[in-house]
Enzyme design. Structure first.
Site, mmCIF file in Angstrom:
data_model
loop_
_atom_site.group_PDB
_atom_site.id
_atom_site.type_symbol
_atom_site.label_atom_id
_atom_site.label_comp_id
_atom_site.label_asym_id
_atom_site.label_seq_id
_atom_site.Cartn_x
_atom_site.Cartn_y
_atom_site.Cartn_z
ATOM 1 N N SER A 7 0.833 -1.202 0.000
ATOM 2 C CA SER A 7 0.000 0.000 0.000
ATOM 3 C C SER A 7 0.867 1.251 0.000
ATOM 4 O O SER A 7 1.631 1.505 0.933
ATOM 5 C CB SER A 7 -0.914 0.001 1.226
ATOM 6 O OG SER A 7 -1.486 1.285 1.347
ATOM 7 N N HIS A 32 -1.108 -1.225 -4.271
ATOM 8 C CA HIS A 32 -2.398 -0.855 -3.681
ATOM 9 C C HIS A 32 -2.469 0.664 -3.515
ATOM 10 O O HIS A 32 -1.611 1.273 -2.881
ATOM 11 C CB HIS A 32 -2.522 -1.558 -2.332
ATOM 12 C CG HIS A 32 -3.867 -1.459 -1.704
ATOM 13 N ND1 HIS A 32 -4.944 -2.238 -2.093
ATOM 14 C CD2 HIS A 32 -4.333 -0.671 -0.700
ATOM 15 C CE1 HIS A 32 -5.999 -1.942 -1.353
ATOM 16 N NE2 HIS A 32 -5.658 -0.980 -0.506
ATOM 17 N N ASP A 34 -4.690 3.643 -2.139
ATOM 18 C CA ASP A 34 -5.805 4.005 -1.254
ATOM 19 C C ASP A 34 -6.255 5.432 -1.528
ATOM 20 O O ASP A 34 -5.570 6.389 -1.169
ATOM 21 C CB ASP A 34 -5.351 3.913 0.208
ATOM 22 C CG ASP A 34 -5.182 2.483 0.670
ATOM 23 O OD1 ASP A 34 -6.155 1.709 0.557
ATOM 24 O OD2 ASP A 34 -4.086 2.140 1.137
ATOM 25 N N MET A 36 -8.801 8.276 -0.631
ATOM 26 C CA MET A 36 -9.723 8.646 0.460
ATOM 27 C C MET A 36 -10.249 10.060 0.252
ATOM 28 O O MET A 36 -9.520 10.934 -0.218
ATOM 29 C CB MET A 36 -8.994 8.578 1.799
ATOM 30 C CG MET A 36 -8.371 7.224 2.086
ATOM 31 S SD MET A 36 -7.716 7.141 3.759
ATOM 32 C CE MET A 36 -6.875 5.562 3.699
ATOM 33 N N HIS A 65 -8.160 1.204 -4.333
ATOM 34 C CA HIS A 65 -9.150 0.965 -3.271
ATOM 35 C C HIS A 65 -9.810 2.309 -2.988
ATOM 36 O O HIS A 65 -9.215 3.167 -2.341
ATOM 37 C CB HIS A 65 -8.402 0.407 -2.046
ATOM 38 C CG HIS A 65 -9.251 0.196 -0.840
ATOM 39 N ND1 HIS A 65 -8.713 -0.009 0.415
ATOM 40 C CD2 HIS A 65 -10.599 0.141 -0.683
ATOM 41 C CE1 HIS A 65 -9.687 -0.176 1.292
ATOM 42 N NE2 HIS A 65 -10.840 -0.070 0.659
ATOM 43 N N MET A 67 -12.028 4.675 -1.174
ATOM 44 C CA MET A 67 -12.783 4.930 0.057
ATOM 45 C C MET A 67 -13.438 6.297 -0.119
ATOM 46 O O MET A 67 -13.019 7.302 0.453
ATOM 47 C CB MET A 67 -11.844 4.867 1.269
ATOM 48 C CG MET A 67 -11.489 3.434 1.626
ATOM 49 S SD MET A 67 -9.949 3.296 2.549
ATOM 50 C CE MET A 67 -8.789 3.287 1.193
ATOM 51 N N MET A 136 -11.847 -5.813 4.749
ATOM 52 C CA MET A 136 -11.054 -4.902 5.585
ATOM 53 C C MET A 136 -10.787 -5.563 6.929
ATOM 54 O O MET A 136 -11.707 -6.035 7.592
ATOM 55 C CB MET A 136 -11.805 -3.588 5.821
ATOM 56 C CG MET A 136 -11.876 -2.654 4.625
ATOM 57 S SD MET A 136 -10.288 -2.240 3.882
ATOM 58 C CE MET A 136 -9.412 -1.461 5.241
ATOM 59 N N ASP A 172 -6.886 -6.432 3.862
ATOM 60 C CA ASP A 172 -6.252 -5.115 3.937
ATOM 61 C C ASP A 172 -6.373 -4.536 5.343
ATOM 62 O O ASP A 172 -7.480 -4.345 5.847
ATOM 63 C CB ASP A 172 -6.962 -4.203 2.919
ATOM 64 C CG ASP A 172 -6.374 -2.808 2.854
ATOM 65 O OD1 ASP A 172 -5.328 -2.562 3.459
ATOM 66 O OD2 ASP A 172 -6.991 -1.963 2.170
HETATM 67 C C1 DX5 Z 1 -6.594 1.644 5.322
HETATM 68 C C2 DX5 Z 1 -6.087 1.285 3.947
HETATM 69 C C3 DX5 Z 1 -4.991 0.313 3.939
HETATM 70 C C4 DX5 Z 1 -3.728 0.754 4.638
HETATM 71 C C5 DX5 Z 1 -3.037 -0.457 5.158
HETATM 72 O O1 DX5 Z 1 -7.811 2.278 5.210
HETATM 73 O O2 DX5 Z 1 -7.133 0.739 3.154
HETATM 74 O O3 DX5 Z 1 -4.684 -0.099 2.613
HETATM 75 O O4 DX5 Z 1 -2.845 1.458 3.806
HETATM 76 O O5 DX5 Z 1 -1.953 -0.051 5.919
HETATM 77 P P1 DX5 Z 1 -1.270 -1.029 6.965
HETATM 78 O O6 DX5 Z 1 -0.774 -2.213 6.172
HETATM 79 O O7 DX5 Z 1 -0.210 -0.186 7.554
HETATM 80 O O8 DX5 Z 1 -2.332 -1.430 7.942
HETATM 81 ZN ZN ZN Z 2 -6.604 -0.180 1.198
#
Ligand code: DX5
Ligand code: ZN
Length: 217
Positions: A7, A32, A34, A36, A65, A67, A136, A172
């Site tokens: 990620s 990955h 993320d 947000m 991903h 969010m 998750m 994840d």
């Molecule tokens: C959290 C993200 C994850 C995050 C995971 O909302 O979706 O992808 O980056 O990070 P670690 O591996 O540090 O938990």
């Molecule tokens: Zn993620």
């Protein structure tokens, strides 16, 4: 086989190209991403422009991903920035089916994710149209949280539900060698790892160790 999807959230944003090259050379297969929006989750990250720039220097499978609340409104922005797969959240929209179809119609792979409090059964109606299920294992929003062991049962349920369908099962949140091993035992075949990889003293070794978990299967 297990796919490792480091990620980017945990990478050093001051040298993204180098960070991506590091995990790519170590053998990670996916990256990955993320995204947000500050509404669906209380955090903001990056969007299509940054993804487009990284795409120019990487051949990894781009695993986005989202969010984002009501992803259908923003989806068009993500169709020409080099993403290979877009996973949306079940909880983020009233129009899950429609949003997934829009992604498919743009010839991208599509996935559906559920938060820790959402039951696995909600995925059932969409299994014939998705390529990826994302369970998750922390509350979405931030990297570096502790793995929620009570999600292992949902990984097992999802494995059973998916059966022989051509759907990857991604986990994840809080994934490291130990928690990753538990997830693989329950049927997960894509491991997202942020902190465990990028904050590790030796990210290359960590990616290699995570890939080895595939031998457990
Ligand atoms: C959290 C993200 C994850 C995050 C995971 O909302 O979706 O992808 O980056 O990070 P670690 O591996 O540090 O938990
Ligand atoms: Zn993620």
């Amino acid at each position: 086989m297990v796919i490792i999807s480091p990620s980017l959230l945990a990478a050093d944003f001051g040298c993204l190209y180098d960070e991506v090259a590091k995990v790519e050379n170590a053998g990670a297969q996916w990256l990955h991403l993320d995204v947000m929006d500050g509404h669906f989750v209380p955090n903001l990250t990056f969007g299509p422009d940054i993804i487009r720039q990284i795409r120019r220097k990487s051949k990894l499978f781009f695993d986005a991903h989202l969010m984002i609340e009501q992803p259908e409104k923003l989806l068009p922005m993500f169709f020409n920035c080099g993403i290979d797969q877009i996973t949306i959240h079940f909880e983020a929209t009233q129009n899950v089916q429609q949003a997934l179809s829009v992604i498919k119609n743009h010839n991208l792979k599509c996935g559906l994710s559920i938060k820790p409090q959402t039951p696995t059964e909600v995925l059932k109606p969409y299994l014939n149209m998705i390529d990826n299920v994302l369970i998750m294992t922390v509350e979405p929003g931030f990297g570096g949280q502790k793995f929620m062991t009570d999600q292992l049962v949902k990984i097992r349920q999802a494995t059973e539900m998916i059966g022989d369908l051509p759907i990857t099962l991604e986990v994840d949140g809080g994934i490291n060698i130990n928690t990753g091993k538990e997830c693989v035992k329950c049927g997960a075949n894509v491991l997202v790892a942020g902190s465990a990889v990028f904050k590790s003293e030796n990210p290359v070794t960590t990616v290699k160790e995570l890939i080895k978990l595939g031998e457990l299967k």
